[in-house]
Design an enzyme around this catalytic site. Sequence first.
Site, PDB file in Angstrom:
ATOM      1  N   HIS A 155     -36.807  -0.456  42.535  1.00 55.64           N
ATOM      2  CA  HIS A 155     -35.877   0.226  43.438  1.00 55.64           C
ATOM      3  C   HIS A 155     -36.647   0.568  44.715  1.00 55.64           C
ATOM      4  O   HIS A 155     -37.822   0.219  44.866  1.00 55.64           O
ATOM      5  CB  HIS A 155     -35.398   1.538  42.791  1.00 55.64           C
ATOM      6  CG  HIS A 155     -34.585   1.358  41.553  1.00 55.64           C
ATOM      7  ND1 HIS A 155     -33.283   0.930  41.564  1.00 55.64           N
ATOM      8  CD2 HIS A 155     -34.907   1.564  40.255  1.00 55.64           C
ATOM      9  CE1 HIS A 155     -32.810   0.903  40.327  1.00 55.64           C
ATOM     10  NE2 HIS A 155     -33.782   1.270  39.508  1.00 55.64           N
ATOM     11  N   CYS A 171     -32.999  -3.833  38.412  1.00 55.40           N
ATOM     12  CA  CYS A 171     -33.025  -2.972  37.222  1.00 55.40           C
ATOM     13  C   CYS A 171     -31.855  -3.243  36.268  1.00 55.40           C
ATOM     14  O   CYS A 171     -31.834  -4.265  35.605  1.00 55.40           O
ATOM     15  CB  CYS A 171     -33.094  -1.513  37.661  1.00 55.40           C
ATOM     16  SG  CYS A 171     -33.733  -0.445  36.383  1.00 55.40           S
TER      17      CYS A 171
END
Length: 246
Positions: A196, A97
């Site tokens: 994630h 990310c």
Amino acid sequence: MEKDFEINIAHLYPELMNIYGDFGNVCALKKRLEWRGIKVNICKISMGDDIDFDKYDIYFIGGGQDKQQFAVSEELQKNKDGFQKIAEDGAVMLAICGGYQLLGHYYQEQNGSKLAGIGLLDAYTIAGEKRSIGNVTIETDFLEPKTLVGFENHSGLTYLQGNTKPIGKVLVGHGNNLTSHEEGAQYNNIFGTYLHGSLLPKNPAFCDYLLQKAICRKLNDNGYILPEINDRLECLAHDNLINKSY
Ligand code: GLN
């Protein structure tokens, strides 16, 4: 039986880039080596630390909010040449990310200010109006099983260019942006993803893929094959999340 080599993992800026427990990826890399009798050294790289680019086999950086990204962006710039050298030399790197975004050319915030990336991936990111939040399933063309599962929480919209390819196509969720239906980026052995989860504990095939790449480079032996281990629980976790959108 202890193997006669060790794997060194650089965990980059965990004090700042560890949103949603992304350090779990380092735990998975470590355990899946130790379960095979391979000694692992995890080295935390903090802000201001020099990086010995001859030492590490795997680099990991997690996600972080815009504020943390600002601080880490400057630190990464100081080491840009070293990162570009190891990227070309086939070192393994996984970025999640916010860390992923900083491997591209830049991350443009909503106010138009650009955060410089280190250009390991031919990509750029522009902060979007709304956040992409939810479970994600993607399909790769290089893993078996082909799927990767995780969750996303980002406003950034990442666009790939040149010979930087996605990790897979999105089956559930958004991934890189709202139009390409692609997720993640890969160049050589550098991988960035919005997933994630943490990602690797529930995607053992990808974890082992990264480990095998790192060991083949360490031993200078492309024929090295990681021994099989029992992945029953990991596969149960993985399969439970496939195509789950809530
Ligand atoms: N700040 C970045 C974004 O919102 C990255 C967030 C994250 O790492 N989860 O897109």
